[in-house]
Design an enzyme around this catalytic site. Structure first.
Site, PDB file in Angstrom:
ATOM      1  N   LYS A 112       0.822  -1.202   0.000  1.00  9.45           N
ATOM      2  CA  LYS A 112       0.000   0.000   0.000  1.00  9.45           C
ATOM      3  C   LYS A 112       0.868   1.269   0.000  1.00  9.45           C
ATOM      4  O   LYS A 112       0.440   2.320  -0.461  1.00  9.45           O
ATOM      5  CB  LYS A 112      -0.905   0.046   1.237  1.00  9.45           C
ATOM      6  CG  LYS A 112      -1.762  -1.175   1.480  1.00  9.45           C
ATOM      7  CD  LYS A 112      -2.831  -1.366   0.444  1.00  9.45           C
ATOM      8  CE  LYS A 112      -3.941  -2.321   0.849  1.00  9.45           C
ATOM      9  NZ  LYS A 112      -3.557  -3.714   1.041  1.00  9.45           N
TER      10      LYS A 112
HETATM   11  C1  LIG Z   1      -4.191  -4.881   0.634  1.00 11.58           C
HETATM   12  C2  LIG Z   1      -3.376  -6.103   0.628  1.00 11.58           C
HETATM   13  C3  LIG Z   1      -3.639  -7.162  -0.250  1.00 11.58           C
HETATM   14  C4  LIG Z   1      -4.799  -7.141  -1.213  1.00 11.58           C
HETATM   15  O1  LIG Z   1      -4.701  -6.158  -2.202  1.00 11.58           O
HETATM   16  P1  LIG Z   1      -5.993  -5.641  -2.952  1.00 11.58           P
HETATM   17  O2  LIG Z   1      -5.559  -4.532  -3.805  1.00 11.58           O
HETATM   18  O3  LIG Z   1      -6.943  -5.204  -1.871  1.00 11.58           O
HETATM   19  O4  LIG Z   1      -6.539  -6.805  -3.709  1.00 11.58           O
HETATM   20  C5  LIG Z   1      -2.798  -8.254  -0.231  1.00 11.58           C
HETATM   21  N1  LIG Z   1      -1.760  -8.322   0.638  1.00 11.58           N
HETATM   22  C6  LIG Z   1      -1.493  -7.335   1.504  1.00 11.58           C
HETATM   23  C7  LIG Z   1      -0.353  -7.493   2.442  1.00 11.58           C
HETATM   24  C8  LIG Z   1      -2.274  -6.191   1.535  1.00 11.58           C
HETATM   25  O5  LIG Z   1      -1.990  -5.208   2.394  1.00 11.58           O
END
Ligand SMILES: *Cc1c(COP(=O)(O)O)cnc(C)c1O
Length: 489
Positions: A112
């Site tokens: 993120k």
């Molecule tokens: C948010 C997240 C995901 C999933 O990603 P999306 O874009 O919501 O599909 C997978 N792994 C981690 C560690 C995340 O923080």
């Protein structure tokens, strides 16, 4: 002319990227999509010579095309700097005969960070371009990682406030401590009694609540979103698919022009959707493999054509994927059906019946999933083979990919998108490696993991359990709207 965006649900208003970034979501409840997915307008081979920032510019200028060169470069250079612990930003590692695209080298140790370290700059520039001088309130629902990454991105950014809602019982102990110890005058964090879907639904309702918007506008506030419903969050994620490709060519795994697969641990469908956009923009991609955990709504959907959220919500060791309503799937449905009417009908059915039917060809995306047991076995296997340690989400993708490969014999080179540092989920990672750690204290687990892996605990979370808790509020899910109203009084 710059690229225009419109709603997935039929509202005919066309807006620019910067307007879509400020608004977050369309008034009709739809998500903004580009009217046309742009094709990369340069010789793809050029990406081999670019660093992350240069590549980000080449990709983002096609999508956020109403920014000037200077504006966009300034956003990119401010985001992708020493905040990341490697200048590669998104390094590709090889271990146990697989490739891992490590997206966790930012401040909060999850993928993120890639989008949320640039979003505040994109948003401020967008607001300025559009003459918005209200205070921007970022409302965020988080399954664990978005919340912290958004808090870090927006803390003490002038002209903004950030409010984060997380499921009190649904995040890892480290994730929770990261959020409730957040500093910054403009930050607000609340746990909710409910799961991520409850938080996301409440937040989406607030965005489309005209009465509340008018009330807050009179106080000088506008809402925007740091969730992947915001196009400004999604667009920066397209970049690393191109960057991974370049690294695969450079390390000799593929020749330039060969297609590759990506396996993506999926929750809200933002990460993998960025992969879909990369492919549509011209990146040579064979399959995008959508990996789910025990909440395998998406796997069932891609296999059967029925999206059905009438099922039990399972709390797993990969909490950032514990999601039943994957918001960004709406964008895929729109692009594939090429019809806002169809998309709106499906979304209305989802609301009333909690399910809908629509068949997506596997040419676009293939679904796989891994149970918790398969995921833990994957962590142990990779560690024993190579000494490399995956986090619990990346391991869902690894285990899913292994199943996919066995079922299909597809030998295309594959990149596993690695979404978090194992330190964020240290306790479960240690348990997966050896059952003697089953009852380990989650913070002690950081030290244990560091011994097992022979890597230092990242400074971002060392000593996290000793930091002062600054946010103690826990509320009912039905109180979210009032909470926001009161906070902004
Ligand atoms: C948010 C997240 C995901 C999933 O990603 P999306 O874009 O919501 O599909 C997978 N792994 C981690 C560690 C995340 O923080």
């Amino acid at each position: 002319m710059s690229l225009q965006f419109k709603s997935t649900r039929g509202d005919k208003t066309l807006i620019t990227a910067s307007q879509a970034i400020v608004k977050g979501i369309s008034e009709d409840g739809g998500l903004y999509v580009p009217c046309e997915i742009p094709k990369i307008d340069f010789n793809l081979e050029k990406i081999l010579e670019m660093n992350y920032r240069e590549l980000a510019y080449e990709v983002l200028k096609l999508i956020i095309s109403d920014f000037t060169e200077e504006e966009l470069k300034c956003c990119i250079n401010s985001a992708y700097d020493e905040k990341f612990d490697t200048d590669l930003i998104a390094p590709l590692k090889s271990a146990a005969d697989e490739y891992f695209l490590e997206l966790f080298h930012g401040r909060t140790l999850a993928f993120k960070d890639i989008a949320l370290s640039i979003l505040p700059y994109l948003l401020k520039t967008s607001a300025k371009k559009n003459g918005v001088d209200d205070k921007i309130v970022i409302l965020t629902a988080t399954s664990g990682d978005t919340g912290k990454a958004a808090l870090e991105g927006f803390a003490d950014v002038d002209g903004t406030k950030i409010i984060v809602f997380f499921p009190e019982e649904g995040v890892s102990p480290v994730q929770k401590m990261q959020m409730v110890t957040q500093t910054g005058k403009n930050t607000c964090v609340a746990g909710i009694k409910g799961n991520f879907d409850d938080a996301q639904t409440a937040v989406k309702q607030i965005f489309t609540d005209n009465e509340l918007a008018a009330e807050l506008k009179s106080k000088g506030y506008v809402f925007s979103s740091a969730n992947s419903i915001n196009i400004g969050r999604l667009a920066p994620q397209i970049v690393y698919y191109f960057y991974a490709y370049a690294q695969m060519v450079k390390n000799g795994s593929i020749k330039f022009g060969d297609k590759i697969n990506f396996t993506v641990p999926t929750g809200n469908f933002g990460d993998i959707l960025a992969g879909f956009y990369a492919k549509e923009m011209g990146l040579p991609v064979n399959k995008l493999i959508c990996a789910s955990n025990d909440n395998k709504v998406l796997y069932d959907f891609f296999k059967t054509g029925v999206y059905n959220t009438n099922r039990e919500f399972v709390v797993t060791a990969s909490p950032s994927m514990d999601i039943l309503i994957s918001s960004n799937l709406e964008r895929l449905l729109y692009h594939i059906s090429e019809s806002a009417e169809t998309t709106k009908t499906l979304m209305d059915e989802l609301k009333s019946d909690k399910k809908y039917s629509f068949k997506v060809s596997s040419d676009y995306i293939t679904g796989e999933y891994a149970t918790q047991e398969e995921t833990f076995m994957g962590i142990k296997e990779v560690y024993e083979k190579s000494g490399y340690v995956m986090d619990t989400h990346t391991a869902v993708a690894y285990a899913s990919y292994k199943k996919y490969k066995k079922e299909t014999n597809d030998n295309t080179q594959n990149v596993i998108v690695s979404t978090a540092s194992p330190y964020k989920f240290a306790k479960d990672v240690c348990r997966a490696i050896d059952s003697k750690y089953d009852n380990l204290n989650p913070f002690k687990a950081l030290d244990v993991l560091s011994e097992i892996w022979k890597e230092k605990i990242p400074v971002q979370i060392s000593g996290i359990d000793k930091r002062e808790i600054l946010h103690k509020t826990v509320i009912e899910k039905s109180e979210i709207k009032n909470f926001v109203r009161n906070y902004l009084k």
